[in-house]
Design a protein around this motif. Sequence first.
Motif, PDB file in Angstrom:
ATOM      1  N   LYS A  66       4.150  10.459   9.647  1.00  0.00           N
ATOM      2  CA  LYS A  66       4.439   9.776   8.393  1.00  0.00           C
ATOM      3  C   LYS A  66       3.144   9.702   7.582  1.00  0.00           C
ATOM      4  N   LEU A  67       3.271   9.869   6.280  1.00  0.00           N
ATOM      5  CA  LEU A  67       2.098   9.923   5.419  1.00  0.00           C
ATOM      6  C   LEU A  67       2.142   8.823   4.361  1.00  0.00           C
ATOM      7  N   ILE A  68       1.074   8.023   4.314  1.00  0.00           N
ATOM      8  CA  ILE A  68       0.883   6.992   3.291  1.00  0.00           C
ATOM      9  C   ILE A  68      -0.221   7.488   2.365  1.00  0.00           C
ATOM     10  N   ILE A  69      -0.039   7.310   1.065  1.00  0.00           N
ATOM     11  CA  ILE A  69      -1.035   7.814   0.119  1.00  0.00           C
ATOM     12  C   ILE A  69      -1.440   6.734  -0.872  1.00  0.00           C
ATOM     13  N   GLY A  70      -2.702   6.782  -1.288  1.00  0.00           N
ATOM     14  CA  GLY A  70      -3.204   5.981  -2.396  1.00  0.00           C
ATOM     15  C   GLY A  70      -4.065   6.864  -3.269  1.00  0.00           C
ATOM     16  N   ALA A 129       4.282  12.647   0.379  1.00  0.00           N
ATOM     17  CA  ALA A 129       4.055  11.326   0.974  1.00  0.00           C
ATOM     18  C   ALA A 129       5.355  10.558   1.212  1.00  0.00           C
ATOM     19  N   ASP A 130       5.358   9.767   2.277  1.00  0.00           N
ATOM     20  CA  ASP A 130       6.486   8.888   2.593  1.00  0.00           C
ATOM     21  C   ASP A 130       6.357   7.535   1.918  1.00  0.00           C
ATOM     22  N   VAL A 131       5.123   7.087   1.707  1.00  0.00           N
ATOM     23  CA  VAL A 131       4.852   5.778   1.109  1.00  0.00           C
ATOM     24  C   VAL A 131       3.662   5.922   0.185  1.00  0.00           C
ATOM     25  N   CYS A 132       3.708   5.256  -0.962  1.00  0.00           N
ATOM     26  CA  CYS A 132       2.567   5.210  -1.878  1.00  0.00           C
ATOM     27  C   CYS A 132       2.133   3.758  -2.039  1.00  0.00           C
ATOM     28  N   LEU A 133       0.831   3.511  -1.824  1.00  0.00           N
ATOM     29  CA  LEU A 133       0.270   2.168  -1.998  1.00  0.00           C
ATOM     30  C   LEU A 133      -0.402   2.083  -3.365  1.00  0.00           C
ATOM     31  N   VAL A 134       0.154   1.253  -4.230  1.00  0.00           N
ATOM     32  CA  VAL A 134      -0.430   0.969  -5.541  1.00  0.00           C
ATOM     33  C   VAL A 134      -0.666  -0.537  -5.567  1.00  0.00           C
ATOM     34  N   THR A 135      -1.856  -0.952  -5.122  1.00  0.00           N
ATOM     35  CA  THR A 135      -2.084  -2.379  -4.863  1.00  0.00           C
ATOM     36  C   THR A 135      -3.329  -2.912  -5.567  1.00  0.00           C
ATOM     37  N   PRO A 136      -3.426  -2.732  -6.885  1.00  0.00           N
ATOM     38  CA  PRO A 136      -4.591  -3.264  -7.591  1.00  0.00           C
ATOM     39  C   PRO A 136      -4.600  -4.795  -7.592  1.00  0.00           C
ATOM     40  N   LEU A 137      -5.802  -5.346  -7.699  1.00  0.00           N
ATOM     41  CA  LEU A 137      -5.929  -6.789  -7.870  1.00  0.00           C
ATOM     42  C   LEU A 137      -5.582  -7.191  -9.296  1.00  0.00           C
ATOM     43  N   LYS A 138      -5.765  -6.263 -10.227  1.00  0.00           N
ATOM     44  CA  LYS A 138      -5.381  -6.478 -11.623  1.00  0.00           C
ATOM     45  C   LYS A 138      -5.376  -5.123 -12.309  1.00  0.00           C
ATOM     46  N   LEU A 183       7.748   3.252  -2.869  1.00  0.00           N
ATOM     47  CA  LEU A 183       6.626   2.731  -3.646  1.00  0.00           C
ATOM     48  C   LEU A 183       6.374   1.273  -3.276  1.00  0.00           C
ATOM     49  N   ILE A 184       5.130   0.982  -2.883  1.00  0.00           N
ATOM     50  CA  ILE A 184       4.684  -0.397  -2.658  1.00  0.00           C
ATOM     51  C   ILE A 184       3.743  -0.740  -3.799  1.00  0.00           C
ATOM     52  N   LEU A 185       4.056  -1.795  -4.523  1.00  0.00           N
ATOM     53  CA  LEU A 185       3.398  -2.073  -5.802  1.00  0.00           C
ATOM     54  C   LEU A 185       2.899  -3.511  -5.879  1.00  0.00           C
ATOM     55  N   SER A 186       1.663  -3.673  -6.313  1.00  0.00           N
ATOM     56  CA  SER A 186       1.066  -4.998  -6.481  1.00  0.00           C
ATOM     57  C   SER A 186       1.766  -5.780  -7.584  1.00  0.00           C
ATOM     58  N   GLN A 187       1.961  -7.067  -7.322  1.00  0.00           N
ATOM     59  CA  GLN A 187       2.535  -7.947  -8.342  1.00  0.00           C
ATOM     60  C   GLN A 187       1.592  -8.123  -9.523  1.00  0.00           C
ATOM     61  N   PHE A 188       0.324  -7.718  -9.372  1.00  0.00           N
ATOM     62  CA  PHE A 188      -0.661  -7.886 -10.433  1.00  0.00           C
ATOM     63  C   PHE A 188      -0.877  -6.613 -11.252  1.00  0.00           C
ATOM     64  N   THR A 223       4.897  -4.931   5.004  1.00  0.00           N
ATOM     65  CA  THR A 223       5.676  -4.190   4.006  1.00  0.00           C
ATOM     66  C   THR A 223       5.531  -2.689   4.205  1.00  0.00           C
ATOM     67  N   ILE A 224       4.338  -2.240   4.567  1.00  0.00           N
ATOM     68  CA  ILE A 224       4.143  -0.808   4.842  1.00  0.00           C
ATOM     69  C   ILE A 224       5.036  -0.382   6.009  1.00  0.00           C
ATOM     70  N   PHE A 225       5.066  -1.203   7.053  1.00  0.00           N
ATOM     71  CA  PHE A 225       5.894  -0.879   8.211  1.00  0.00           C
ATOM     72  C   PHE A 225       7.370  -0.824   7.815  1.00  0.00           C
ATOM     73  N   ARG A 226       7.776  -1.772   6.972  1.00  0.00           N
ATOM     74  CA  ARG A 226       9.160  -1.759   6.483  1.00  0.00           C
ATOM     75  C   ARG A 226       9.444  -0.482   5.709  1.00  0.00           C
ATOM     76  N   ALA A 227       8.508  -0.089   4.844  1.00  0.00           N
ATOM     77  CA  ALA A 227       8.701   1.123   4.028  1.00  0.00           C
ATOM     78  C   ALA A 227       8.804   2.368   4.899  1.00  0.00           C
ATOM     79  N   LEU A 228       7.984   2.434   5.936  1.00  0.00           N
ATOM     80  CA  LEU A 228       7.993   3.600   6.822  1.00  0.00           C
ATOM     81  C   LEU A 228       9.326   3.759   7.551  1.00  0.00           C
ATOM     82  N   HIS A 229      10.053   2.650   7.722  1.00  0.00           N
ATOM     83  CA  HIS A 229      11.312   2.677   8.465  1.00  0.00           C
ATOM     84  C   HIS A 229      12.528   2.372   7.585  1.00  0.00           C
TER      85      HIS A 229
END
Length: 475
Positions: free
Chosen positions: A266-270, A362-371, A393-398, A422-428
């Motif tokens: 499984k591949l996670i990308i940022g 990619a299986d999951v993309c992390l887009v997790t900026p602080l702002k 897609l995993i996305l920051s609330q900010f 959340t990453i584990f949830r996304a992978l499955h």
Amino acid sequence: MANSLQSEYKAVRLIAVSNRTAIDPNARAGGLSVALWDTLKASNGLWIGWSGKIKDFSSQKATLASDDGVDFALCDMSKSQYEGFYLNYANSVLWPLLHNRLDLVNFETHDIGPYRDTNVQFANAVAAHANLDDFVWVHDYHFFLLAHELRAQGWTGQVGFFLHIPFPSPDVFRALPEASELARAICDYDIVGLQSTKDVTNLKQFLSEDCGAQYIGEEDVMVFGRRVTIRHCPIGIDTLSFKAATKSEPAKAASRKLRKFSGDRKLIIGVDRMDYSKGLPQRFESVSKLFDNYPETHGATSFIQIAPPSRSIVDEYIQLREELDGLCGRINGDYGDLDWMPIRYLARPYRREEIAGLYNLADVCLVTPLKDGMNLVAKEFVAAQNPDDPGVLILSQFAGAAEQMTEALIVNPYDTEAVAKTIFRALHMPLDERKFRWAALNDGVTQLDINWWRERFFAPYGANASTQSSQEAAP
């Protein structure tokens, strides 16, 4: 009807102003350049910006150039101007402040003088080359003062402004010693476009509380004797072009190369510029906790982070690079094996087509900026997916994108335990749920694309560049 729109539109020429331009053909792949290029070309427009050259003494006279039907007026900078305007005030004062990082604002040595002078230089370039019938469209935090400097010269034409990054809460903005000066200058624009409803609320609140602005309808305020439109205008991407990029040979080659490394894992990308606003240390810690809390991911999941350096001579960016280097080494040392590297961290840029191919894989993309004002990586990832087997897609609330992309898995990037979960949830995540979420996200990315954004900004002005270029592009 099209001919009528064309004749009405061509009476209005667009003058774009931004720190960087797309005179280099390699810089025309996405974002601002896509939004402006067709419009400038259709209107015989002019793009004013920095030449990219640093000289001992900068000339106040812009250098003219032309390419593919678009004219350019390029301004040089002196070394002291580059340091004072760009590195110091724009990127060591305004950038951290607008991203809610008051702890990183260089209050002690900050000097707005070079910033004012550079805004005057660019305003002079506009005045030298623009007519009052033209529409001047200014972009981003480098040029808050430009309309004010134009008005001081007697300019009565229309000037619009779009802020690509966030506008902070009034309390944060007030920390800037020149907050009132910048707010007053913003009010010399006819229309101000902002990425999120929160940004709109923050600016209106500051103008109301500190400048006596009165609300007129949903978008307009009356302030300093002027009527100013403050418009929610979230930027999109060139969706069709990005989808096509996933099928290009560079995309396929990049995908094959990565697949050799990742195998069937499984591949996670940022994908981010190396900037403290992107939350990269927190992201690395979240991935570390994924491997710590879920041993079944060992050897079965890999994370690739592409983070080309930016502003690499600024102290905060040097420290960030060192921190990421250390985190990557620690995580790979703690969890890696002879045949598995948990994190592949690449501090170099890749072509747009190559990135499209990696997103597609990619299986999951992390887009997790602080702002973040918007974050177009989130939209590009969605556009690049295979509809029959889409990634998550995993996305920051900010991120500004979270306001539109509610079908993503929304996270608090500071809560690294929750992000790991959340990453584990996304992978499955089951295929049906992945397809449902992607379909909704894809509809938004497709409908609210870069052309929609351009048309929305110009909507108060009726027929305009965006309307015409969109009609000409229609089959």
